[in-house]
Design an enzyme around this catalytic site. Structure first.
Site, mmCIF file in Angstrom:
data_model
loop_
_atom_site.group_PDB
_atom_site.id
_atom_site.type_symbol
_atom_site.label_atom_id
_atom_site.label_comp_id
_atom_site.label_asym_id
_atom_site.label_seq_id
_atom_site.Cartn_x
_atom_site.Cartn_y
_atom_site.Cartn_z
ATOM 1 N N ASP A 1 32.919 -47.371 -12.433
ATOM 2 C CA ASP A 1 31.735 -46.541 -13.062
ATOM 3 C C ASP A 1 31.402 -47.305 -14.301
ATOM 4 O O ASP A 1 30.897 -46.495 -15.302
ATOM 5 C CB ASP A 1 31.974 -45.049 -13.250
ATOM 6 C CG ASP A 1 32.198 -44.264 -12.001
ATOM 7 O OD1 ASP A 1 31.841 -44.737 -10.963
ATOM 8 O OD2 ASP A 1 32.352 -43.114 -12.136
ATOM 9 N N ASP B 1 37.010 -38.135 -6.012
ATOM 10 C CA ASP B 1 36.997 -39.277 -5.023
ATOM 11 C C ASP B 1 38.111 -40.232 -5.112
ATOM 12 O O ASP B 1 38.433 -41.093 -4.547
ATOM 13 C CB ASP B 1 35.953 -40.028 -4.793
ATOM 14 C CG ASP B 1 35.210 -40.975 -5.842
ATOM 15 O OD1 ASP B 1 36.218 -41.536 -6.590
ATOM 16 O OD2 ASP B 1 34.083 -41.373 -6.066
ATOM 17 N N HIS C 1 25.564 -42.527 -11.954
ATOM 18 C CA HIS C 1 27.003 -42.117 -11.794
ATOM 19 C C HIS C 1 27.968 -43.516 -11.608
ATOM 20 O O HIS C 1 29.048 -43.144 -11.857
ATOM 21 C CB HIS C 1 27.217 -40.930 -10.733
ATOM 22 C CG HIS C 1 27.276 -41.579 -9.185
ATOM 23 N ND1 HIS C 1 28.065 -41.035 -8.438
ATOM 24 C CD2 HIS C 1 26.865 -42.701 -8.761
ATOM 25 C CE1 HIS C 1 27.954 -41.722 -7.313
ATOM 26 N NE2 HIS C 1 27.175 -42.613 -7.569
ATOM 27 N N ASP D 1 37.433 -37.947 -11.290
ATOM 28 C CA ASP D 1 36.289 -38.181 -10.132
ATOM 29 C C ASP D 1 37.349 -37.627 -8.991
ATOM 30 O O ASP D 1 38.452 -38.451 -8.492
ATOM 31 C CB ASP D 1 35.990 -39.515 -10.155
ATOM 32 C CG ASP D 1 34.766 -39.518 -9.045
ATOM 33 O OD1 ASP D 1 34.828 -38.938 -8.085
ATOM 34 O OD2 ASP D 1 33.945 -40.405 -9.139
ATOM 35 N N ASP E 1 39.594 -42.312 -10.780
ATOM 36 C CA ASP E 1 38.512 -42.829 -10.126
ATOM 37 C C ASP E 1 38.766 -43.706 -8.925
ATOM 38 O O ASP E 1 39.415 -44.775 -9.260
ATOM 39 C CB ASP E 1 37.255 -43.167 -10.815
ATOM 40 C CG ASP E 1 35.961 -42.940 -10.326
ATOM 41 O OD1 ASP E 1 35.719 -42.934 -8.926
ATOM 42 O OD2 ASP E 1 35.112 -42.418 -11.049
ATOM 43 N N HIS F 1 36.477 -45.818 -8.080
ATOM 44 C CA HIS F 1 35.366 -46.702 -8.571
ATOM 45 C C HIS F 1 35.458 -46.788 -10.406
ATOM 46 O O HIS F 1 35.945 -45.805 -10.903
ATOM 47 C CB HIS F 1 34.099 -46.007 -8.335
ATOM 48 C CG HIS F 1 33.776 -45.574 -6.878
ATOM 49 N ND1 HIS F 1 34.046 -44.278 -6.541
ATOM 50 C CD2 HIS F 1 33.429 -46.230 -5.810
ATOM 51 C CE1 HIS F 1 33.791 -44.133 -5.264
ATOM 52 N NE2 HIS F 1 33.172 -45.429 -4.842
ATOM 53 N N HIS G 1 29.203 -37.821 -11.847
ATOM 54 C CA HIS G 1 29.827 -38.606 -13.084
ATOM 55 C C HIS G 1 29.048 -39.061 -14.164
ATOM 56 O O HIS G 1 29.539 -39.394 -15.128
ATOM 57 C CB HIS G 1 30.815 -39.652 -12.291
ATOM 58 C CG HIS G 1 32.220 -39.741 -12.986
ATOM 59 N ND1 HIS G 1 33.354 -40.236 -12.463
ATOM 60 C CD2 HIS G 1 32.764 -38.879 -14.252
ATOM 61 C CE1 HIS G 1 34.507 -40.018 -13.380
ATOM 62 N NE2 HIS G 1 33.959 -39.614 -14.435
ATOM 63 N N GLU H 1 32.241 -34.675 -8.986
ATOM 64 C CA GLU H 1 31.609 -35.247 -7.870
ATOM 65 C C GLU H 1 32.461 -34.450 -6.738
ATOM 66 O O GLU H 1 32.440 -34.819 -5.471
ATOM 67 C CB GLU H 1 32.160 -36.777 -7.576
ATOM 68 C CG GLU H 1 31.664 -37.519 -8.791
ATOM 69 C CD GLU H 1 30.334 -38.188 -8.329
ATOM 70 O OE1 GLU H 1 29.870 -37.584 -7.340
ATOM 71 O OE2 GLU H 1 29.819 -38.929 -9.346
HETATM 72 C C1 DIR Z 1 28.983 -48.105 -6.891
HETATM 73 C C2 DIR Z 1 29.462 -46.727 -6.391
HETATM 74 N N1 DIR Z 1 29.920 -48.591 -7.782
HETATM 75 C C3 DIR Z 1 27.685 -47.946 -7.852
HETATM 76 N N2 DIR Z 1 29.729 -45.830 -7.576
HETATM 77 C C4 DIR Z 1 30.434 -44.778 -7.429
HETATM 78 O O1 DIR Z 1 26.636 -47.091 -7.271
HETATM 79 O O2 DIR Z 1 27.602 -48.304 -8.670
HETATM 80 N N3 DIR Z 1 30.894 -43.998 -8.343
HETATM 81 N N4 DIR Z 1 30.304 -44.093 -6.083
HETATM 82 O O3 DIR Z 1 31.532 -42.785 -8.369
HETATM 83 MN MN MN Z 2 33.093 -41.857 -10.777
HETATM 84 MN MN MN Z 3 34.203 -42.319 -7.866
#
Ligand code: DIR
Ligand code: MN
Ligand code: MN
Ligand code: MN
Length: 314
Positions: free
Chosen positions: A123, A229, A136, A227, A119, A121, A96, A272
């Site tokens: 991000d 996920d 990401h 994303d 998502d 998350h 991402h 992703e």
């Molecule tokens: C977490 C995970 N907040 C980070 N982020 C993800 O690494 O900043 N984003 N998995 O897709």
């Molecule tokens: Mn993401």
């Molecule tokens: Mn994500």
């Protein structure tokens, strides 16, 4: 619809190998043929080639910043070209962090955008709030005007300018935020439908309110950054940071159908998908097929079925 597809086999925005193979798996599942089968004009621009960036030492917390910066500069140029050719752009990741280039390139051709970020998350970590150093988890902080002063100078990012207003971002599917990210969302008043709101309102009301928010003033082109996920891991297990309690397959498809109906979809990221992380062939298939079906929903597939205007019963 005329659709331009660009593959971005890039993984250095995070640390799990395999996500660079996502684009080719999505193609191998028949994306182009299926889009054509539903009446789209499709041009596949192929995959970008990302050269190795030597001596890419961390900068503060940031991991492989030079590779991420360079890859996104390339991608931004490619997306800008696909838009100037008159297509809706589909960017197949990759991780991402690629949204940095995809949204920048899109904004360069269209100036004002709405961004719908689907998502688990947010991000939106900055290089100083990130607990992992993975870029990401940070792309939105680089893109949003209001966070510009929080972004330090990073090698290979000098080409990048913020291009999205906080009020033009909507999240759906959130369920795993870091404290800094939650603060930023509240502090900037960013519209967000976490899984709690999806539970409370149902996906139909979430999409109504999403569109009300995005179209409150002028109708800007929409950038959908999806994303995989965001979906529940029972549907899309082959991804780097799965989080329990996600969107169902049907909720995901409903989002794409609704966005398609606005007529404003201008670019899509599908990111992703990591074929290396499926425990079985079926897990990979389920994840990749979900990505394909979401993209078909973006470009006119409706579950009630359809027929040509001149159809006659034989
Ligand atoms: C977490 C995970 N907040 C980070 N982020 C993800 O690494 O900043 N984003 N998995 O897709
Ligand atoms: Mn993401
Ligand atoms: Mn994500
Ligand atoms: Mn609507």
């Amino acid at each position: 619809h005329s659709v331009g597809i660009i593959g971005a086999p890039f993984s250095k925005g995070q640390q799990r190998d395999g996500v660079q193979r996502g684009a080719d798996h999505i193609r191998a599942a028949g994306l182009v043929q299926k889009l054509k089968g539903q009446g789209c004009v499709v041009k596949d621009y192929g995959n970008l080639t990302f050269e190795d960036v030597p001596k890419d030492e961390p900068v503060g917390m940031l991991k492989t910043p030079r590779a991420v910066g360079r890859a996104n500069e390339l991608l931004a140029g490619a997306v800008q070209k696909i838009k100037s050719d008159g297509n809706t752009c589909v960017m197949l990741g990759g991780d991402h962090s690629l949204a940095i280039g995809s949204i920048s390139g899109h904004a360069a051709s269209r100036n004002e955008l709405s961004v719908l970020w689907v998502d688990a998350h947010a991000d939106i970590n900055t290089p100083l709030t990130t607990p992992t150093g993975n870029i990401h988890g940070q792309p939105l902080s680089y893109l949003i005007y209001e966070l510009h002063s929080k972004i330090p100078i990073i090698p290979n990012f000098s080409w990048l300018k913020p291009c999205v207003a906080a009020k033009d971002v909507v999240f759906i599917g959130l369920r795993d935020l870091d404290p800094g990210e939650h603060y930023i969302l509240k502090h900037l008043g960013i519209k967000a439908f976490s899984m709690t709101e999806v539970d409370r309102l149902g996906i139909a009301k979430v999409m109504e309110q999403t569109c009300d928010h995005m179209f409150s003033k002028v109708k800007k082109p929409i950038h959908l950054s999806f994303d995989i996920d965001a979906l529940d891991p029972s549907v899309s297990p082959a991804t780097g940071t799965p989080v329990a309690g996600g969107l169902t397959y049907r909720e995901g498809i409903y989002i794409t159908e609704h966005i398609c109906q606005t007529g404003l979809l201008s670019a899509v990221d599908m990111v992703e998908v990591n074929p290396n992380l499926g425990k079985t062939e079926d897990e990979i298939k389920s994840t990749v097929n979900a990505a394909v079906d979401l993209l078909l929903g973006c470009f006119g597939r409706v579950r009630e079925g359809s027929h040509e205007p001149d159809y006659k019963i034989p």
